[in-house]
Design a protein around this motif. Structure first.
Motif, PDB file in Angstrom:
ATOM      1  N   ASP A   1       0.831  -1.210   0.000  1.00  0.00           N
ATOM      2  CA  ASP A   1       0.000   0.000   0.000  1.00  0.00           C
ATOM      3  C   ASP A   1       0.863   1.257   0.000  1.00  0.00           C
ATOM      4  N   VAL A   2       1.995   1.215   0.719  1.00  0.00           N
ATOM      5  CA  VAL A   2       2.894   2.368   0.752  1.00  0.00           C
ATOM      6  C   VAL A   2       3.465   2.630  -0.640  1.00  0.00           C
ATOM      7  N   TYR A   3       3.839   1.551  -1.349  1.00  0.00           N
ATOM      8  CA  TYR A   3       4.349   1.714  -2.714  1.00  0.00           C
ATOM      9  C   TYR A   3       3.273   2.331  -3.611  1.00  0.00           C
ATOM     10  N   ALA A   4       2.066   1.792  -3.556  1.00  0.00           N
ATOM     11  CA  ALA A   4       0.981   2.317  -4.386  1.00  0.00           C
ATOM     12  C   ALA A   4       0.672   3.764  -4.041  1.00  0.00           C
ATOM     13  N   PHE A   5       0.714   4.101  -2.748  1.00  0.00           N
ATOM     14  CA  PHE A   5       0.490   5.490  -2.350  1.00  0.00           C
ATOM     15  C   PHE A   5       1.564   6.404  -2.933  1.00  0.00           C
ATOM     16  N   GLY A   6       2.825   5.946  -2.906  1.00  0.00           N
ATOM     17  CA  GLY A   6       3.908   6.741  -3.469  1.00  0.00           C
ATOM     18  C   GLY A   6       3.672   7.051  -4.943  1.00  0.00           C
ATOM     19  N   MET A   7       3.144   6.077  -5.678  1.00  0.00           N
ATOM     20  CA  MET A   7       2.844   6.307  -7.090  1.00  0.00           C
ATOM     21  C   MET A   7       1.675   7.278  -7.240  1.00  0.00           C
TER      22      MET A   7
END
Length: 482
Positions: free
Chosen positions: A232-238
């Motif tokens: 989720d953190v990766y997707a949020f960063g995108m």
């Protein structure tokens, strides 16, 4: 109090998609309890792996449009082996209560057809996705999003993710992208399409069909990988990058890594660059937690006393006293400022910006200004809407003396009374604004001498008001009946 209560529920929500085709309004299926009616019209907020169909539906109890989602299992035996797990997951999702998360209302299973289905009802977002908004903004020749707006959006998304990850059993969204984030006209952000891994792995729709592959963390799907909050953190960063660098929306189809790297380098703020780079770290162990991101200097802000006080009022169900006769007095002193020379300055009701404060309180209540870096008090029991009657003829034909208890709180009340032509009483009209933005209007004839506390007790008994609002309702009705 006479029993001829007439109720009109005035709904604030409205649909932005009106069709002239009457066939779209035909009821093609009903929920087992009869509350939700499925229409023919499909809706677009369904970028969820595993969800096969999403239709517009009507909540006949609340009078609002909702989304009827269908998950179809390939084989009935697959569903039988996962039935208990799926039910447990959805029961947890229904308990979610956060202003920045699209609401799950109810779910049920259907094993009558050739293929088993899980059907669940969610809130209908009429204002469109964040992706659509960003594309429109880009078409107006904007290259970057205003940093203040970007920070506000990030805080709202992170607030929702922090709530999910902070559950007793952390809930991984698993499907975060700008297509599954919705923006309302007032700037409120809501994340939707929480698609548990249970659905991803056991339904006919393959994950490879999903668009926006660049939102998926590199470790996802690798042998031995267990889905955790880091995805989720990766997707949020995108998402944060797409919100900041609008040129990414010029790319049709898959977004290459070179374009992502170039977009990050093109950002002017060093804090923004570092913030996004840490979210997009290849190694999930190197990514910060959502809690850490909320405290990051890039998005963190020291809250004003006004915002802290507003959150305190909202969390403790404190109503603004603007409905009482006393509070309407413009000469009422609401604050005294003592100066160093010993003189005093009186702040009167007539000098206070009441309307602006009410609007700000409503925005806080709706989740527009979440608190960051503040320990939130967890309520022991989540807020629940009144339940529907069970799918049982005996229950549906139950005696009229039995009513569901109203769990929603009244945040504002207005009461008007007009004398009856007979001269032996008044016609009382009570308008309640509930904490989910629904309006409820109640009308009845009241005889001379009736006790306002007893009138309030009847409203509670018949499920029209919450018992915690008894004293306040009685006071307002007493003032109107004088």
């Amino acid at each position: 109090m006479t029993s001829n209560l007439t109720i009109t529920e005035t709904v604030v929500e409205h649909s932005g998609d009106e069709s002239d085709d009457d066939e779209d309004d035909d009821v093609v299926e009903q929920s087992p309890c009869g509350r939700w009616e499925k229409r023919r019209q499909e809706v677009m907020q369904r970028d969820v792996p595993g969800i096969d169909h999403a239709y517009l539906a009507m909540d006949t109890e609340e009078g609002v449009e909702v989304v009827w989602n269908e998950v179809q299992f390939s084989e009935r035996k697959d569903f039988k082996s996962q039935e208990e797990t799926v039910k447990k997951v959805f029961e947890n999702l229904i308990q979610l209560d956060h202003p920045n998360i699209v609401s799950f209302h109810r779910f049920w299973t259907d094993v009558q057809g050739e293929k088993a289905r899980v059907i669940f009802i969610t809130e209908y977002m009429t204002s469109g996705s964040l992706k659509q908004f960003l594309k429109k903004t880009r078409k107006n020749n904007y290259k970057t999003m205003n940093e203040k707006v970007w920070k506000r959006w990030c805080r709202q998304i992170l607030s929702a993710l922090s709530y999910l990850h902070g559950c007793d059993v952390p809930i991984v969204h698993g499907n975060l992208s700008c297509d599954t984030i919705f923006i309302q006209h007032n700037g409120l952000i809501k994340i939707g399409s929480v698609a548990p891994d249970t659905i991803h792995n056991h339904v006919k729709t393959c994950r490879e069909e999903r668009r926006n592959m660049h939102f998926i963390a590199p470790e996802y799907g690798q042998p031995g990988h267990i889905v955790d909050c880091a995805v989720d953190v990766y997707a949020f960063g995108m998402c944060a990058l797409e919100m900041a660098a609008l040129e990414l929306h010029d790319i049709e189809g898959p977004v290459p890594k070179e374009a992502i790297t170039q977009a990050i380098q093109g950002l002017e703020s060093p804090l923004q660059k570092d913030f996004i780079n840490r979210c997009l770290a290849e190694n999930p162990a190197d990514r910060p937690s959502v809690r850490d991101l909320l405290l990051d200097p890039c998005v963190f802000e020291v809250h004003s006393l006004k915002l802290l006080a507003s959150h305190c009022m909202v969390s403790n169900d404190v109503m603004s006293p603007d409905h009482t006769q006393e509070s309407l007095d413009p000469e009422k002193v609401i604050a005294v400022i003592k100066r160093a020379d010993g003189s005093e300055m009186l702040m009167k009701k007539g000098n206070s910006p009441t309307l602006e404060l009410e609007k700000f309180l409503e925005e806080v209540r709706n989740g527009l200004y979440p608190l960051t870096g503040v320990e939130q008090v967890q309520k022991s029991t989540p807020w629940q809407r009144p339940k529907s009657p069970a799918n049982d003829p005996e229950v549906q034909s139950i005696n009229q003396e039995s009513y569901e208890e109203e769990t929603r709180r009244v945040i504002n009340v207005r009461c008007d009374a007009k004398a009856l032509e007979t001269g032996d009483g008044k016609r009382l009209t009570v308008t309640l604004k509930l904490d989910d933005k629904m309006n409820r209007q109640l009308t009845c004839d009241v005889k001379i001498g009736e006790n306002p506390l007893e009138l309030a007790d009847e409203l509670i008994l018949y499920g029209f008001a919450n018992r915690m609002d008894r004293e306040n309702l009685a006071k307002v009705m007493e003032d109107a009946l004088r």
